[in-house]
Design a protein around this motif. Structure first.
Motif: not given
Length: 235
Positions: A151-176
């Protein structure tokens, strides 16, 4: 001790004590209001305790009945006109999955499975659905089953506003390749329905890890923040 009217006997049964001093005696309307408030609280508490258990048992029982009836109808015993045997469909379904799993793990089964994948991955429209479902099941039940375990927290949808999320791993492929640095995939589910949400690609320094289990994180999301896990003191 003063003698109370019959309509106030319920108050005494619920634990309300009437003082001998007339100045400390509750007015009849206020006493009745407390009685109804206490009854309403007990009623809501009963629903809160009973509803999750009853709904869970009902859903599990409905699934078992559906599997039992669906599988039971295709068994030869029904073709002979005999009455169905409760639980036979579930036993047959479990045995079928065990048999398929055993067959897929040996050499011949692995070859047939590869041939089956080869055919499905070249059929228009079918390959899109098949590949998507295959990746989901491999992620949840295969070697990638450790995904969505943090379980992690990231700022979304703007800076200073935090939401709860789930870490799915490193970004790979074309996105990386497009981002050019290390990013992580974070799934942010919606409230109160966690089956939909947003995929956020976030750098590691903008991710805050939370000391809680996935179950605790899901409870917080589904309950719209009403059920929050207790903080764990640092060791």
């Amino acid at each position: 001790m003063p003698i109370f009217p019959a309509r106030f006997r319920m108050i005494r049964l619920l634990g309300f004590r009437m003082e001998q001093n007339q100045n400390q005696t509750l007015p009849p309307k206020k006493a009745e209001s407390r009685v109804f408030s206490y009854i309403r609280t007990c009623f809501l508490t009963g629903i809160l305790v009973t509803a999750p258990v009853a709904l869970s048992l009902y859903i599990v029982w409905s699934i078992l009945i559906w599997v039992d009836e669906t599988v039971g109808h295709i068994l030869p015993i029904h073709l002979m006109g005999e009455d169905s045997i409760p639980g036979l469909g579930i036993i047959a379904a479990v045995g079928f999955f065990i048999l398929v799993g055993w067959f897929a793990r040996n050499f011949i089964g692995a070859l047939m499975l590869r041939a089956f994948d080869y055919i499905l991955e070249r059929l228009p429209l079918v390959k899109t659905v098949y590949n998507a479902l295959k990746q989901v099941f491999e992620m949840l039940m295969g070697k990638q089953a450790q995904a969505f375990r943090e379980v992690v927290m990231v700022q979304f949808p703007r800076d200073g506003s935090w939401v709860v999320g789930f870490l799915a791993g490193k970004t790979e492929g074309e996105f990386k390749d497009a981002l050019g640095e290390t990013y992580y995939n974070v799934f942010v589910p919606t409230t109160p329905n966690p089956t939909s949400g947003f995929l956020i690609l976030s750098p590691e320094h903008e991710i805050k890890r939370v000391n809680m289990t996935v179950d605790e994180g899901l409870k917080a999301i589904v309950s719209c923040g009403l059920i929050m896990p207790k903080s764990t003191p640092p060791k």
